[in-house]
Motif scaffolding. Structure first.
Motif, PDB file in Angstrom:
ATOM      1  N   TRP A 231       0.831  -1.109  -0.037  1.00 51.83           N
ATOM      2  CA  TRP A 231      -0.208   0.119  -0.053  1.00 51.83           C
ATOM      3  C   TRP A 231       0.776   1.195  -0.134  1.00 51.83           C
ATOM      4  N   ARG A 232       0.506   2.151  -0.633  1.00 54.98           N
ATOM      5  CA  ARG A 232       1.138   3.492  -1.035  1.00 54.98           C
ATOM      6  C   ARG A 232       0.251   4.677  -0.559  1.00 54.98           C
ATOM      7  N   LYS A 233       0.995   5.738  -0.128  1.00 54.90           N
ATOM      8  CA  LYS A 233       0.004   7.087   0.057  1.00 54.90           C
ATOM      9  C   LYS A 233       0.831   8.090  -0.300  1.00 54.90           C
ATOM     10  N   ASP A 234       0.524   8.864  -1.276  1.00 55.91           N
ATOM     11  CA  ASP A 234       1.443   9.921  -1.900  1.00 55.91           C
ATOM     12  C   ASP A 234       2.603   9.629  -2.344  1.00 55.91           C
ATOM     13  N   GLY A 235       2.711   8.388  -2.871  1.00 56.38           N
ATOM     14  CA  GLY A 235       4.138   7.816  -3.417  1.00 56.38           C
ATOM     15  C   GLY A 235       5.106   7.305  -2.238  1.00 56.38           C
ATOM     16  N   VAL A 236       4.263   7.081  -1.226  1.00 55.83           N
ATOM     17  CA  VAL A 236       5.251   6.634   0.193  1.00 55.83           C
ATOM     18  C   VAL A 236       4.814   5.189   0.593  1.00 55.83           C
ATOM     19  N   GLU A 237       5.340   4.165   0.528  1.00 55.14           N
ATOM     20  CA  GLU A 237       4.885   2.961   0.866  1.00 55.14           C
ATOM     21  C   GLU A 237       4.531   2.873   2.495  1.00 55.14           C
ATOM     22  N   LEU A 238       3.297   2.364   2.771  1.00 53.07           N
ATOM     23  CA  LEU A 238       2.850   2.391   4.054  1.00 53.07           C
ATOM     24  C   LEU A 238       3.133   1.083   4.804  1.00 53.07           C
ATOM     25  N   HIS A 239       3.613   1.130   5.897  1.00 51.64           N
ATOM     26  CA  HIS A 239       3.813   0.019   6.785  1.00 51.64           C
ATOM     27  C   HIS A 239       2.835  -0.057   8.109  1.00 51.64           C
ATOM     28  N   GLU A 240       2.680   1.067   8.671  1.00 50.73           N
ATOM     29  CA  GLU A 240       1.811   0.835   9.912  1.00 50.73           C
ATOM     30  C   GLU A 240       0.427   0.629   9.384  1.00 50.73           C
ATOM     31  N   GLY A 241      -0.219  -0.352  10.046  1.00 51.23           N
ATOM     32  CA  GLY A 241      -1.613  -0.574   9.824  1.00 51.23           C
ATOM     33  C   GLY A 241      -1.718  -1.404   8.600  1.00 51.23           C
ATOM     34  N   GLY A 267      -5.744   5.752   2.129  1.00 51.57           N
ATOM     35  CA  GLY A 267      -5.280   6.814   1.500  1.00 51.57           C
ATOM     36  C   GLY A 267      -6.192   7.427   0.213  1.00 51.57           C
ATOM     37  N   ARG A 268      -5.845   8.097  -0.517  1.00 51.27           N
ATOM     38  CA  ARG A 268      -6.885   8.690  -1.444  1.00 51.27           C
ATOM     39  C   ARG A 268      -6.458   8.334  -2.988  1.00 51.27           C
ATOM     40  N   GLN A 269      -5.182   8.061  -3.049  1.00 46.46           N
ATOM     41  CA  GLN A 269      -4.854   7.785  -4.645  1.00 46.46           C
ATOM     42  C   GLN A 269      -4.039   6.239  -4.693  1.00 46.46           C
ATOM     43  N   THR A 270      -4.097   5.709  -5.866  1.00 49.51           N
ATOM     44  CA  THR A 270      -3.707   4.413  -6.081  1.00 49.51           C
ATOM     45  C   THR A 270      -3.377   4.102  -7.471  1.00 49.51           C
TER      46      THR A 270
END
Length: 283
Positions: A231-241, A267-270
């Motif tokens: 999962w990414r948000k604003d181009g940054v990979e998410l780890h938490e959650g 997030g909002r964009q994919t």
């Protein structure tokens, strides 16, 4: 219901630049009822090709392409069966020795061996391994680089000294893991090319049981089993959650995988991309 679009990254490597593997797993047991005393399986790229157990005492082929290999080599089936029958007797004696080493009499005990090799079809790099386990713990393993045995437990030290002093054994293992095993792996890959070397792209879906439940991005139908989902948000990979599930096998031999994202981390964009440049959206 408010619609969110989330980032999903699935990476599927193509047929080039892959690390292929040939692995064998042997397992002998004592005190286990309604189960063969000895079982052996062989896998190419994690696909089972051969099975043997002490009940049938016969090497059974699990893929059509390995049956074709046996047809081209009429002695192949008999050699495999005879080899595994001999190994069965060795492992039966080994488990008795191990029980003595660990001062055990009754109970359930399991002796295992995993060995094989990996071959990178782009760099030609080869890696081999030969590892024994007992009752779920490492017992002794062969270090191909130093051609010596590693004994992580006291009970294996006597075996280490004995096998380290047998230079012919070390030479045979070096030759097998660096020469013979990769040669057989390439041969099997050639026979099974139509199935082992294929590439299947996934279908992707976004699932959520309720507005407060985690959002699940689910990919299914991909092959080979070399994929990554993030999962990414604003181009940054998410780890938490983020909770990544294991890769599972479908009935048709392809694979499926899911990654959950907790509601608070939406997030909002994919975007979705693969090494083959196919794009999907997880909606």
């Amino acid at each position: 219901m408010k619609l969110f679009i989330f980032l999903f990254l699935l990476e599927i490597h193509g047929t080039m630049g892959l690390t292929h593997s040939l692995r064998y797993f042997y397992s002998s047991s004592s005190g286990v009822s309604n189960f063969p005393e000895f079982v052996a399986v062989g896998l190419v790229d994690d696909v089972q090709m051969i099975h043997y157990d002490s009940n049938t005492q016969k090497a059974e082929f699990k893929q059509q392409w390995i049956e074709k290999a046996a047809e081209d080599d009429p002695e192949y089936s008999a050699r495999q069966t005879n080899r595994l029958m001999n190994t069965q007797q060795v492992f039966k004696g080994n488990i008795d020795i191990l029980k003595q080493r660990f001062n055990q009499t009754g109970g359930v005990h399991i002796n295992q061996l995993m060995y094989g090799c990996e071959w990178d079809d782009e760099t030609a790099e080869v890696n081999g391994y030969h590892q024994y386990g007992y009752d779920g713990e490492d017992f002794i393993s062969f270090d191909l680089r130093t051609e010596s045995w590693i004994a992580p437990v006291m009970q294996a030290v006597i075996t280490k000294h004995m096998w380290d002093s047998d230079r012919s054994l070390s030479g045979d293992l070096r030759n097998y893991h660096t020469q013979l095993c990769p040669e057989w792996l390439k041969k099997y890959l050639n026979y099974g090319r139509s199935s082992l070397m294929r590439t299947e792209l996934p279908s992707v879906s976004l699932l959520q049981k309720s507005s407060s439940s985690p959002v699940t991005c689910h990919a299914t139908g991909f092959y080979p089993n070399r994929a990554e989902m993030v999962w990414r948000k604003d181009g940054v990979e998410l780890h938490e959650g983020v909770n990544k599930g294991e890769s599972l096998t479908n009935n048709d031999g392809t694979f499926q995988m899911s990654v959950d994202l907790e509601k608070s981390h939406e997030g909002r964009q994919t975007d979705t991309k693969t090494k083959t440049e196919r794009r999907e959206e997880c909606l």
